[in-house]
Design an enzyme around this catalytic site. Sequence first.
Site, mmCIF file in Angstrom:
data_model
loop_
_atom_site.group_PDB
_atom_site.id
_atom_site.type_symbol
_atom_site.label_atom_id
_atom_site.label_comp_id
_atom_site.label_asym_id
_atom_site.label_seq_id
_atom_site.Cartn_x
_atom_site.Cartn_y
_atom_site.Cartn_z
ATOM 1 N N THR A 185 0.867 -1.181 0.000
ATOM 2 C CA THR A 185 0.000 0.000 0.000
ATOM 3 C C THR A 185 0.903 1.230 0.000
ATOM 4 O O THR A 185 2.068 1.140 0.392
ATOM 5 C CB THR A 185 -0.881 0.039 1.258
ATOM 6 O OG1 THR A 185 -0.011 0.139 2.389
ATOM 7 C CG2 THR A 185 -1.713 -1.211 1.392
ATOM 8 N N GLU A 330 -5.799 -3.817 -0.363
ATOM 9 C CA GLU A 330 -6.116 -4.876 0.608
ATOM 10 C C GLU A 330 -7.299 -5.743 0.169
ATOM 11 O O GLU A 330 -7.554 -6.784 0.750
ATOM 12 C CB GLU A 330 -6.454 -4.258 1.974
ATOM 13 C CG GLU A 330 -5.256 -3.709 2.732
ATOM 14 C CD GLU A 330 -4.967 -2.253 2.395
ATOM 15 O OE1 GLU A 330 -5.358 -1.796 1.297
ATOM 16 O OE2 GLU A 330 -4.335 -1.570 3.229
ATOM 17 N N LYS A 439 -14.584 16.508 12.584
ATOM 18 C CA LYS A 439 -15.527 16.254 13.666
ATOM 19 C C LYS A 439 -15.856 17.572 14.350
ATOM 20 O O LYS A 439 -15.075 18.104 15.110
ATOM 21 C CB LYS A 439 -14.957 15.225 14.643
ATOM 22 C CG LYS A 439 -14.871 13.872 13.961
ATOM 23 C CD LYS A 439 -14.329 12.773 14.838
ATOM 24 C CE LYS A 439 -14.264 11.492 14.001
ATOM 25 N NZ LYS A 439 -13.469 10.442 14.606
ATOM 26 N N TRP A 444 -19.975 14.492 12.248
ATOM 27 C CA TRP A 444 -18.973 14.382 11.179
ATOM 28 C C TRP A 444 -19.388 15.192 9.956
ATOM 29 O O TRP A 444 -20.529 15.169 9.525
ATOM 30 C CB TRP A 444 -18.792 12.914 10.767
ATOM 31 C CG TRP A 444 -18.215 12.038 11.843
ATOM 32 C CD1 TRP A 444 -17.966 12.376 13.137
ATOM 33 C CD2 TRP A 444 -17.812 10.672 11.708
ATOM 34 N NE1 TRP A 444 -17.434 11.314 13.818
ATOM 35 C CE2 TRP A 444 -17.330 10.251 12.976
ATOM 36 C CE3 TRP A 444 -17.806 9.750 10.649
ATOM 37 C CZ2 TRP A 444 -16.852 8.957 13.208
ATOM 38 C CZ3 TRP A 444 -17.331 8.465 10.873
ATOM 39 C CH2 TRP A 444 -16.850 8.078 12.139
HETATM 40 P P1 ADP Z 1 -3.303 3.907 -3.434
HETATM 41 O O1 ADP Z 1 -3.530 5.037 -2.461
HETATM 42 O O2 ADP Z 1 -1.918 3.441 -3.539
HETATM 43 O O3 ADP Z 1 -3.975 4.147 -4.746
HETATM 44 P P2 ADP Z 1 -5.323 2.018 -3.003
HETATM 45 O O4 ADP Z 1 -5.514 1.869 -4.473
HETATM 46 O O5 ADP Z 1 -5.391 0.797 -2.184
HETATM 47 O O6 ADP Z 1 -3.980 2.667 -2.724
HETATM 48 O O7 ADP Z 1 -6.293 3.135 -2.467
HETATM 49 C C1 ADP Z 1 -7.484 2.774 -1.887
HETATM 50 C C2 ADP Z 1 -8.237 3.995 -1.460
HETATM 51 O O8 ADP Z 1 -8.537 4.820 -2.587
HETATM 52 C C3 ADP Z 1 -9.577 3.666 -0.874
HETATM 53 O O9 ADP Z 1 -9.475 3.280 0.474
HETATM 54 C C4 ADP Z 1 -10.329 4.969 -1.066
HETATM 55 O O10 ADP Z 1 -10.015 5.914 -0.074
HETATM 56 C C5 ADP Z 1 -9.788 5.470 -2.381
HETATM 57 N N1 ADP Z 1 -10.709 5.110 -3.457
HETATM 58 C C6 ADP Z 1 -10.644 4.072 -4.305
HETATM 59 N N2 ADP Z 1 -11.673 4.082 -5.171
HETATM 60 C C7 ADP Z 1 -12.443 5.146 -4.850
HETATM 61 C C8 ADP Z 1 -13.668 5.706 -5.369
HETATM 62 N N3 ADP Z 1 -14.304 5.174 -6.408
HETATM 63 N N4 ADP Z 1 -14.150 6.805 -4.757
HETATM 64 C C9 ADP Z 1 -13.523 7.373 -3.712
HETATM 65 N N5 ADP Z 1 -12.381 6.902 -3.189
HETATM 66 C C10 ADP Z 1 -11.837 5.809 -3.750
#
Ligand code: ADP
Length: 542
Positions: A185, A330, A439, A444
């Site tokens: 990640t 994940e 918050k 929220w």
């Molecule tokens: P990276 O930050 O390396 O791209 P990830 O691909 O695992 O890592 O990122 C996941 C995060 O990206 C999610 O937990 C969420 O916060 C955000 N995310 C992914 N898809 C969406 C979406 N369609 N809308 C909003 N946030 C998103």
Amino acid sequence: MLGSMMDWPLLCTKILDHAAAQHPKRTILTRSVEGPLHTTDYATLRRRSLQCAKRLEKHGIRLGDRVATLAWNTWRHMEVWYGLLGLGAIYHTVNPRLFHEQIAWIVNDAEDRLLFVDLTFLPVIEKLIGHMPTLEQVIVLTDAAHMPATTLKNAVDYESWLAEADDDFAWKSFDENTAAGLCYTSGTTGNPKGVVYSHRSNVIHAWQAATPDMIGPSCRDVIMPVVPMFHANCWSIAFTAPLTGAALVLPGARLDGPAIYETLEVGKVSITAAVPTVWLMLLQHMESKNLRLSHLKRVVIGGAACPRAITEKFEKTYDVRVAHAWGMTEMSPLGTLCGLKPETASLDIEGRLDLQVKQGVPPFGVEMKITDDAGNERPQDGRAFGRLKVRGPAIAGGYFKGMGKDAFDPDGFFDTGDVATIDADGYMQITDRSKDVIKSGGEWISTIDLENLAISHPDVMEAAVIGVHHPKWDERPLLVIVPKAGRTPTRDEILAHYEGRIAKWWMPDDVVFIEEIPHTATGKIQKMTLRERFKDYKLPGV
Ligand code: ADP
């Protein structure tokens, strides 16, 4: 009593066996990193992956060994994946967009033995090689004719390396829970954490992605993952395409608007997938050149929230269906996709566009709930928001080397770090990252909602909302704006834009204008840096 069915381990190589048996001539078209288009098929891909496995074994790669790839989506990258998978070794996709020190850090943490690298990234590796002592050899994903001079000691071009073995080989067999892939990640705080996929989880995830309400390709489709294999398994497509028999188009190193357009057209692509910024570039290119899409039917958009304007352009101007998807490394990564249920199928186009701002509904195998900070479930009424938690067979149950244990609740749910609502029809909508949510007096406030509204103002290029200390409410929203070139919106104009569109108490307490908003390596807004910069900001009236 046990069932009397066969024990047929879910191994990733079985996907390729199926494709080679049922769809041997289905094409895999790549825009090669060297430039020209390259065509192969599933039968050949399987044969060369077997050869790759044999060559890897000759090097001494064994069950459980980690091997890094720093590479674009190409047929060679897929051969290396399946070659490793056929030995029970682990493909470790490294994101080249990470900071250089982070690349070295994760290669060391993974203890990668080999590195397969595209020509594009060779200079980075030449610089870093002294800091990556576990690497025994670097293999450059090209042929002898394109192999450049390099300072790397025993580097070799892939085709010459591969030719040192033949394809007379059989996949190894092992338990379906054996590790298959490793992906870190991005680690906005602290060091990156490794997610270790298994053969079983990859196969199940590819199957989930193949269902009609998810990515859902058939063997009559041509699918192009623009999302790179190093971005969370290119959202399953390197597995889902051969599993379904869909033809593949791989875009290689060029992800700009003109290149993507050309590949979509030349490859007769019917389904494609990428993050919103890629689609912004494509749409701009098509608009400026007055171009149409002849074959594309469906575009999967995820990785960040997809603005309504992008969906609207695809649907109304180009007659392409948009599937807004959410997921994370994940989760292999697919979590939800926003398609129509019978409950929402009668919406008119505007209602559908409103719905598609949501991230959607999960496939079988992804359980979801939202909770408060204490872990109590919150109502699924589309209004209450809470921490989004998930559970399923293709979701990480822990991290590499035992990191991040606090991300799991007593029922085994993984805390995604996202804050979301879930409505009565089951549609989930992300409202924030949990570390970014504001918050105010115990309630929220969603920063994503406030940012999306700010961006819809004609003078605003980019917007970020952060919480700033307030003596009475703990935190109140501060809106940070980068205006469009040549525009000078005022605080009052911007705030007037919110009138009637949000609850009164969500109204940002102040607006500041800056020249640039800082971004992370994966292109997300770096709110930590903004919070640091404005930590002593005095809100009006305080
Ligand atoms: P990276 O930050 O390396 O791209 P990830 O691909 O695992 O890592 O990122 C996941 C995060 O990206 C999610 O937990 C969420 O916060 C955000 N995310 C992914 N898809 C969406 C979406 N369609 N809308 C909003 N946030 C998103």
